[in-house]
Design a protein around this motif. Structure first.
Motif, PDB file in Angstrom:
ATOM      1  N   LEU A 232       0.829  -1.200   0.000  1.00  0.00           N
ATOM      2  CA  LEU A 232       0.000   0.000   0.000  1.00  0.00           C
ATOM      3  C   LEU A 232       0.862   1.248   0.000  1.00  0.00           C
ATOM      4  CD1 LEU A 232      -2.590  -0.983   2.770  1.00  0.00           C
ATOM      5  CD2 LEU A 232      -2.725  -1.440   0.317  1.00  0.00           C
ATOM      6  N   GLN A 233       0.284   2.348  -0.440  1.00  0.00           N
ATOM      7  CA  GLN A 233       0.931   3.642  -0.314  1.00  0.00           C
ATOM      8  C   GLN A 233       0.661   4.190   1.091  1.00  0.00           C
ATOM      9  OE1 GLN A 233       0.828   6.400  -3.586  1.00  0.00           O
ATOM     10  NE2 GLN A 233      -0.048   4.886  -4.972  1.00  0.00           N
ATOM     11  N   PRO A 234       1.380   5.229   1.522  1.00  0.00           N
ATOM     12  CA  PRO A 234       1.067   5.843   2.816  1.00  0.00           C
ATOM     13  C   PRO A 234      -0.416   6.201   2.917  1.00  0.00           C
ATOM     14  CG  PRO A 234       3.126   6.709   1.991  1.00  0.00           C
ATOM     15  CD  PRO A 234       2.569   5.833   0.892  1.00  0.00           C
ATOM     16  N   ARG A 235      -0.907   6.281   4.131  1.00  0.00           N
ATOM     17  CA  ARG A 235      -2.351   6.343   4.393  1.00  0.00           C
ATOM     18  C   ARG A 235      -3.071   7.409   3.573  1.00  0.00           C
ATOM     19  NH1 ARG A 235      -5.345   6.584  10.324  1.00  0.00           N
ATOM     20  NH2 ARG A 235      -7.493   6.643   9.527  1.00  0.00           N
ATOM     21  N   GLU A 236      -2.595   8.641   3.609  1.00  0.00           N
ATOM     22  CA  GLU A 236      -3.291   9.725   2.920  1.00  0.00           C
ATOM     23  C   GLU A 236      -3.375   9.468   1.425  1.00  0.00           C
ATOM     24  OE1 GLU A 236      -3.296  14.614   2.909  1.00  0.00           O
ATOM     25  OE2 GLU A 236      -1.403  13.543   3.231  1.00  0.00           O
ATOM     26  N   LEU A 237      -2.274   9.003   0.843  1.00  0.00           N
ATOM     27  CA  LEU A 237      -2.252   8.751  -0.594  1.00  0.00           C
ATOM     28  C   LEU A 237      -3.120   7.555  -0.951  1.00  0.00           C
ATOM     29  CD1 LEU A 237       1.552   9.282  -1.372  1.00  0.00           C
ATOM     30  CD2 LEU A 237      -0.307  10.951  -1.401  1.00  0.00           C
ATOM     31  N   GLN A 238      -3.070   6.513  -0.145  1.00  0.00           N
ATOM     32  CA  GLN A 238      -3.855   5.311  -0.443  1.00  0.00           C
ATOM     33  C   GLN A 238      -5.347   5.594  -0.354  1.00  0.00           C
ATOM     34  OE1 GLN A 238      -2.429   2.259  -1.443  1.00  0.00           O
ATOM     35  NE2 GLN A 238      -4.563   1.913  -2.028  1.00  0.00           N
ATOM     36  N   GLU A 239      -5.758   6.366   0.635  1.00  0.00           N
ATOM     37  CA  GLU A 239      -7.178   6.681   0.769  1.00  0.00           C
ATOM     38  C   GLU A 239      -7.665   7.534  -0.397  1.00  0.00           C
ATOM     39  OE1 GLU A 239      -7.705   6.507   5.650  1.00  0.00           O
ATOM     40  OE2 GLU A 239      -7.437   8.449   4.649  1.00  0.00           O
ATOM     41  N   VAL A 240      -6.841   8.471  -0.842  1.00  0.00           N
ATOM     42  CA  VAL A 240      -7.201   9.281  -2.010  1.00  0.00           C
ATOM     43  C   VAL A 240      -7.294   8.409  -3.253  1.00  0.00           C
ATOM     44  CG1 VAL A 240      -6.326  11.048  -3.583  1.00  0.00           C
ATOM     45  CG2 VAL A 240      -6.332  11.469  -1.134  1.00  0.00           C
ATOM     46  N   LEU A 241      -6.352   7.492  -3.400  1.00  0.00           N
ATOM     47  CA  LEU A 241      -6.341   6.601  -4.565  1.00  0.00           C
ATOM     48  C   LEU A 241      -7.559   5.678  -4.566  1.00  0.00           C
ATOM     49  CD1 LEU A 241      -4.596   5.890  -7.020  1.00  0.00           C
ATOM     50  CD2 LEU A 241      -3.434   4.191  -5.601  1.00  0.00           C
ATOM     51  N   ASP A 242      -7.886   5.116  -3.421  1.00  0.00           N
ATOM     52  CA  ASP A 242      -9.061   4.238  -3.337  1.00  0.00           C
ATOM     53  C   ASP A 242     -10.341   5.005  -3.657  1.00  0.00           C
ATOM     54  OD1 ASP A 242      -7.448   2.137  -2.621  1.00  0.00           O
ATOM     55  OD2 ASP A 242      -7.793   2.334  -0.467  1.00  0.00           O
ATOM     56  N   HIS A 243     -10.436   6.244  -3.150  1.00  0.00           N
ATOM     57  CA  HIS A 243     -11.628   7.055  -3.406  1.00  0.00           C
ATOM     58  C   HIS A 243     -11.738   7.400  -4.893  1.00  0.00           C
ATOM     59  CE1 HIS A 243     -14.839   9.908  -2.723  1.00  0.00           C
ATOM     60  NE2 HIS A 243     -14.142  10.857  -3.326  1.00  0.00           N
ATOM     61  N   ALA A 244     -10.612   7.735  -5.516  1.00  0.00           N
ATOM     62  CA  ALA A 244     -10.630   8.091  -6.939  1.00  0.00           C
ATOM     63  C   ALA A 244     -11.021   6.891  -7.798  1.00  0.00           C
ATOM     64  CB  ALA A 244      -9.263   8.623  -7.355  1.00  0.00           C
ATOM     65  N   ARG A 245     -10.499   5.719  -7.469  1.00  0.00           N
ATOM     66  CA  ARG A 245     -10.847   4.514  -8.230  1.00  0.00           C
ATOM     67  C   ARG A 245     -12.317   4.169  -8.083  1.00  0.00           C
ATOM     68  NH1 ARG A 245      -5.484   0.928  -6.533  1.00  0.00           N
ATOM     69  NH2 ARG A 245      -4.108   1.740  -8.186  1.00  0.00           N
ATOM     70  N   LEU A 246     -12.854   4.378  -6.886  1.00  0.00           N
ATOM     71  CA  LEU A 246     -14.272   4.110  -6.664  1.00  0.00           C
ATOM     72  C   LEU A 246     -15.135   5.104  -7.432  1.00  0.00           C
ATOM     73  CD1 LEU A 246     -16.383   2.436  -5.084  1.00  0.00           C
ATOM     74  CD2 LEU A 246     -16.192   4.139  -3.253  1.00  0.00           C
ATOM     75  N   GLN A 247     -14.719   6.364  -7.441  1.00  0.00           N
ATOM     76  CA  GLN A 247     -15.492   7.410  -8.122  1.00  0.00           C
ATOM     77  C   GLN A 247     -15.564   7.190  -9.619  1.00  0.00           C
ATOM     78  OE1 GLN A 247     -13.941  11.329  -7.093  1.00  0.00           O
ATOM     79  NE2 GLN A 247     -15.963  11.861  -6.297  1.00  0.00           N
ATOM     80  N   GLN A 248     -14.428   6.849 -10.231  1.00  0.00           N
ATOM     81  CA  GLN A 248     -14.401   6.800 -11.689  1.00  0.00           C
ATOM     82  C   GLN A 248     -15.186   5.628 -12.266  1.00  0.00           C
ATOM     83  OE1 GLN A 248     -10.100   6.718 -11.856  1.00  0.00           O
ATOM     84  NE2 GLN A 248     -10.089   4.690 -12.747  1.00  0.00           N
ATOM     85  N   GLY A 249     -15.679   4.754 -11.420  1.00  0.00           N
ATOM     86  CA  GLY A 249     -16.568   3.702 -11.892  1.00  0.00           C
ATOM     87  C   GLY A 249     -18.029   4.119 -11.907  1.00  0.00           C
ATOM     88  N   ASP A 250     -18.315   5.336 -11.449  1.00  0.00           N
ATOM     89  CA  ASP A 250     -19.684   5.838 -11.375  1.00  0.00           C
ATOM     90  C   ASP A 250     -20.066   6.535 -12.678  1.00  0.00           C
ATOM     91  OD1 ASP A 250     -22.126   6.519  -9.806  1.00  0.00           O
ATOM     92  OD2 ASP A 250     -21.415   8.560 -10.179  1.00  0.00           O
ATOM     93  N   GLU A 251     -21.256   6.279 -13.177  1.00  0.00           N
ATOM     94  CA  GLU A 251     -21.709   6.880 -14.433  1.00  0.00           C
ATOM     95  C   GLU A 251     -21.805   8.396 -14.330  1.00  0.00           C
ATOM     96  OE1 GLU A 251     -22.082   5.640 -17.364  1.00  0.00           O
ATOM     97  OE2 GLU A 251     -21.572   3.610 -16.750  1.00  0.00           O
ATOM     98  N   GLN A 252     -22.215   8.894 -13.179  1.00  0.00           N
ATOM     99  CA  GLN A 252     -22.323  10.341 -12.996  1.00  0.00           C
ATOM    100  C   GLN A 252     -20.958  10.999 -13.094  1.00  0.00           C
ATOM    101  OE1 GLN A 252     -24.332  11.445  -9.388  1.00  0.00           O
ATOM    102  NE2 GLN A 252     -24.259  13.638  -9.816  1.00  0.00           N
ATOM    103  N   TRP A 253     -19.932  10.348 -12.508  1.00  0.00           N
ATOM    104  CA  TRP A 253     -18.574  10.888 -12.601  1.00  0.00           C
ATOM    105  C   TRP A 253     -18.097  10.873 -14.053  1.00  0.00           C
ATOM    106  CZ3 TRP A 253     -13.849   9.452 -14.405  1.00  0.00           C
ATOM    107  CH2 TRP A 253     -12.747  10.199 -13.982  1.00  0.00           C
ATOM    108  N   ARG A 254     -18.391   9.813 -14.770  1.00  0.00           N
ATOM    109  CA  ARG A 254     -17.962   9.724 -16.170  1.00  0.00           C
ATOM    110  C   ARG A 254     -18.609  10.812 -17.015  1.00  0.00           C
ATOM    111  NH1 ARG A 254     -18.268   3.157 -17.287  1.00  0.00           N
ATOM    112  NH2 ARG A 254     -16.701   2.562 -15.715  1.00  0.00           N
ATOM    113  N   ALA A 255     -19.892  11.076 -16.750  1.00  0.00           N
ATOM    114  CA  ALA A 255     -20.569  12.142 -17.489  1.00  0.00           C
ATOM    115  C   ALA A 255     -19.932  13.494 -17.178  1.00  0.00           C
ATOM    116  CB  ALA A 255     -22.050  12.148 -17.137  1.00  0.00           C
TER     117      ALA A 255
END
Length: 329
Positions: A232-255
């Motif tokens: 894993l990356q350090p906590r702050e970076l890993q949490e940001v990365l996990d959130h970004a990966r989760l977001q970009q799978g959302d249709e609203q984010w893609r739009a």
């Protein structure tokens, strides 16, 4: 038959020799950033991107992409401008020129510095994926107050590539207790900060005695003797990365991210109208000045079209998309 065998063997030896010569030749060359690519332009460098190579420079373009309502509230009613018709045009706000070896990610912070100097920093910056990383997403928010809206690289672990449910997201990480738990409830026994390929990381290991009797071991890890390992990356970076990966799978984010598609039209217009892919001058400074003039020309063209009520060109629709294949009622 003997001569034919000898000839074939000699040819194989010769091919290996040429490959070795070529390998040794390129091994002794300086890095691409220091290697001269032209005797006429000592600033130009060899560039390679997505299978295409060229000699010269890169241009990094930023443009305003606010909605019409947002632009009206920020700058007042467009009725104050005689002849203005339609939404305000998207104007280029920043132009940066580098040699061809500079990566996109290296220019993320300099571009924001350029925008900050002119008081043009946006609240959100829509970027190509090459400009972003977890460190840059965190850094731009801290230093400039800008949210980077961009896809990040997905998890490339063997488990993620296989599509099984044993990738990073299948584990619950307790950062305070410095422990991870798998989907079956087993917890890790080893947590250690480390440096992997020059970057800070955290390595988490599960005990081999815990993983050995697990019925899904073959899907979870490729290790034959040890337990599962997570990096894993350090906590702050890993949490940001996990959130970004989760977001970009959302249709609203893609739009929402589809807003960035407008910059591709800007690049096409710059190529078609100003010939920006061909440098007319030698040297980085003169080439950058040429790029600035091209951006000014595009802005004037767009303002002229807006002031005189000329609509923008419609997006091209392919012949296949024009076919109405819906079943008749």
């Amino acid at each position: 038959m003997a001569p034919a065998t000898i000839a074939a063997t000699s040819e194989a030896v010769q091919l290996i020799s040429w490959e070795r010569i070529a390998r040794d030749f390129f091994k002794d060359l300086p890095p691409g950033r220091l290697r001269l690519a032209s005797p006429y332009d000592t600033d130009a460098r060899y560039g390679l991107k997505q299978g295409s190579w060229w000699t010269g420079y890169k241009i990094h373009i930023s443009e305003a992409c606010d909605d019409a309502d947002e632009q009206d509230s920020a700058s007042g009613s467009q009725a104050l401008i005689p002849g203005a018709d339609g939404p305000p045009p998207r104007l280029i706000t920043s132009i940066a020129t580098t040699d061809a070896t500079v990566t996109d990610a290296e220019m993320t912070e300099p571009v924001h510095h350029m925008l900050a100097v002119r008081d043009l920093l946006p609240a959100e910056h829509f970027l190509d994926s090459g400009y972003a990383s977890a460190e840059l997403i965190v850094g731009m928010k801290k230093n400039f107050g800008v949210t980077l809206v961009t896809p990040v690289l997905m998890n490339s672990s063997p488990q993620a590539r296989a599509g099984v449910e044993f990738d990073r997201t299948a584990f619950t990480v307790d950062w305070d207790k410095r422990q991870a738990a798998c989907s079956r409830g087993d917890t890790s026994t080893w947590w250690s900060p480390a440096t992997l390929r020059g970057t800070k990381a955290i390595v988490i290991k599960f005990d081999k005695e815990t993983c050995r009797p697990c019925p899904v071991r073959d899907q979870c890890t490729r290790s034959k003797t040890g337990g599962r390992t997570l990096s894993l990356q350090p906590r702050e970076l890993q949490e940001v990365l996990d959130h970004a990966r989760l977001q970009q799978g959302d249709e609203q984010w893609r739009a929402k991210y589809g807003t960035r598609a407008g910059i591709e039209g800007t690049i096409h217009q710059a190529v078609a109208v100003t010939g920006i892919r061909r440098a007319r001058y030698l040297g980085l400074q003169k080439t950058h000045l040429e790029h600035v003039f091209s951006a000014v020309a595009l802005n004037l063209t767009r303002l002229d079209a807006w002031w005189n009520g000329h609509p923008l060109d419609c997006t091209r629709v392919s012949h296949l998309a024009r076919l109405d294949l819906s079943p008749a009622a």
